[in-house]
Write a protein that holds these residues in place. Structure first.
Motif, short mmCIF file in Angstrom:
data_model
loop_
_atom_site.label_atom_id
_atom_site.label_comp_id
_atom_site.label_asym_id
_atom_site.label_seq_id
_atom_site.Cartn_x
_atom_site.Cartn_y
_atom_site.Cartn_z
N PHE A 241 18.74 41.27 -28.53
CA PHE A 241 19.46 42.14 -27.60
C PHE A 241 20.60 41.39 -26.91
O PHE A 241 21.70 41.93 -26.72
CB PHE A 241 18.50 42.72 -26.56
CG PHE A 241 17.67 43.86 -27.06
CD1 PHE A 241 18.23 45.10 -27.31
CD2 PHE A 241 16.31 43.69 -27.28
CE1 PHE A 241 17.46 46.16 -27.78
CE2 PHE A 241 15.52 44.74 -27.76
CZ PHE A 241 16.11 45.98 -28.00
N CYS A 242 20.34 40.14 -26.55
CA CYS A 242 21.37 39.33 -25.91
C CYS A 242 22.55 39.11 -26.85
O CYS A 242 23.71 39.17 -26.43
CB CYS A 242 20.78 37.99 -25.48
SG CYS A 242 21.93 36.93 -24.57
N SER A 243 22.27 38.87 -28.13
CA SER A 243 23.36 38.66 -29.09
C SER A 243 24.21 39.91 -29.22
O SER A 243 25.44 39.82 -29.33
CB SER A 243 22.79 38.24 -30.46
OG SER A 243 22.13 39.32 -31.11
N PHE A 244 23.58 41.09 -29.21
CA PHE A 244 24.35 42.34 -29.26
C PHE A 244 25.25 42.46 -28.03
O PHE A 244 26.40 42.92 -28.13
CB PHE A 244 23.41 43.55 -29.31
CG PHE A 244 22.67 43.70 -30.61
CD1 PHE A 244 23.19 43.16 -31.78
CD2 PHE A 244 21.47 44.38 -30.67
CE1 PHE A 244 22.52 43.30 -33.00
CE2 PHE A 244 20.78 44.52 -31.88
CZ PHE A 244 21.31 43.98 -33.04
N ASN A 245 24.74 42.04 -26.88
CA ASN A 245 25.53 42.08 -25.65
C ASN A 245 26.74 41.15 -25.76
O ASN A 245 27.86 41.52 -25.36
CB ASN A 245 24.64 41.65 -24.47
CG ASN A 245 25.14 42.17 -23.13
OD1 ASN A 245 26.33 42.38 -22.93
ND2 ASN A 245 24.25 42.37 -22.21
N VAL A 246 26.54 39.96 -26.31
CA VAL A 246 27.63 39.01 -26.47
C VAL A 246 28.64 39.52 -27.50
O VAL A 246 29.85 39.38 -27.32
CB VAL A 246 27.10 37.62 -26.87
CG1 VAL A 246 28.25 36.64 -27.08
CG2 VAL A 246 26.16 37.08 -25.80
N SER B 241 30.96 33.02 -32.21
CA SER B 241 30.09 32.03 -32.85
C SER B 241 28.72 32.00 -32.18
O SER B 241 27.69 31.88 -32.85
CB SER B 241 30.74 30.64 -32.80
OG SER B 241 30.93 30.21 -31.46
N PHE B 242 28.70 32.13 -30.84
CA PHE B 242 27.44 32.13 -30.12
C PHE B 242 26.61 33.36 -30.48
O PHE B 242 25.39 33.25 -30.70
CB PHE B 242 27.68 32.09 -28.62
CG PHE B 242 26.42 32.01 -27.80
CD1 PHE B 242 25.72 30.82 -27.70
CD2 PHE B 242 25.93 33.12 -27.14
CE1 PHE B 242 24.55 30.73 -26.95
CE2 PHE B 242 24.76 33.05 -26.39
CZ PHE B 242 24.07 31.85 -26.30
N ALA B 243 27.25 34.52 -30.54
CA ALA B 243 26.53 35.75 -30.87
C ALA B 243 25.93 35.69 -32.27
O ALA B 243 24.77 36.08 -32.48
CB ALA B 243 27.48 36.95 -30.75
N ILE B 244 26.70 35.19 -33.23
CA ILE B 244 26.21 35.07 -34.61
C ILE B 244 25.03 34.11 -34.68
O ILE B 244 24.00 34.40 -35.30
CB ILE B 244 27.35 34.62 -35.54
CG1 ILE B 244 28.40 35.73 -35.68
CG2 ILE B 244 26.80 34.22 -36.92
CD1 ILE B 244 29.69 35.28 -36.35
N CYS B 245 25.19 32.96 -34.02
CA CYS B 245 24.13 31.95 -34.05
C CYS B 245 22.87 32.46 -33.35
O CYS B 245 21.76 32.33 -33.89
CB CYS B 245 24.62 30.67 -33.37
SG CYS B 245 23.45 29.30 -33.42
#
Length: 198
Positions: free
Chosen positions: A160-165, A17-21
């Motif tokens: 980039f952070c979302s891809f990492n998550v 959910s965090f990565a999507i958001c």
């Protein structure tokens, strides 16, 4: 009291959910959104905040202090953003730069503390929090320097952070399904001197 050992690991739900958001919000910050972003982001922020509170509660039950702290606190952050965006959209209230800067700096400080905690985990998580620290610092600078370009930079780093998550989430889900480690997460920078769960 129910046996918490029978509760499935809640962390991947929170990570997904965090990565999507973060991906959606970061894309808007980077300038990829359209004119109707509020209609998507406000419901998304509210729903992800709710998911974070639920995940944080289950993490507390499983005695996972780090993950519980992360999901609860960033849940508060997302909920606050949702209320601010909703208030702005409905002309309920406005925010001033000085107060907004205090808000962002407080979460920057918290994120730095959490980043220090990640140094005893895996490389993937260390990288994710390093990027998250950079996002908050760039948001701070956008207000301090009165330069909206830093919001765009925060968006790029946030993507980039979302891809990492997403990667960390995928590693946990694939590992659970295949019964073995599928995606490498890297090693810790420091070895913890205790066995506290995170």
């Amino acid at each position: 009291m129910s046996d918490v050992s029978k509760i499935a690991e809640p962390t991947p739900v929170g990570l997904a959910s965090f990565a999507i958001c973060l991906f959606c919000v970061a894309c808007v910050w980077a300038g990829f959104g359209g004119t109707g972003t509020a209609g998507v982001l406000i419901p998304l922020l509210f729903s992800v905040a709710l998911v974070h509170f639920l995940v944080g509660t289950f993490c507390f039950l499983k005695v996972e202090l780090f993950t519980a702290m992360a999901f609860y606190t960033y849940g508060f952050f997302l909920l606050s953003l949702a209320i601010m965006d909703l208030g702005k959209a409905l002309n309920w209230f406005t925010t001033d730069d000085n107060t907004l800067l205090i808000f962002f700096i407080s979460f920057t400080i918290f994120t730095v503390i959490m980043w220090l905690c990640t140094l005893v985990t895996e490389t993937a998580l260390i990288m994710a929090f390093t990027e998250l620290v950079a996002v908050f610092v760039l948001l701070d600078l956008s207000i301090i320097l009165q330069n909206s370009a830093f919001v765009k930079y925060a968006g790029y780093v946030g993507i980039f952070c979302s891809f990492n998550v997403f990667y960390i989430c995928a590693g946990m889900i694939l590992g659970a399904m295949y019964g073995r480690s599928v995606l490498p997460m890297g090693s810790a920078m420091y070895k913890p001197s205790n066995t506290t769960n995170y």
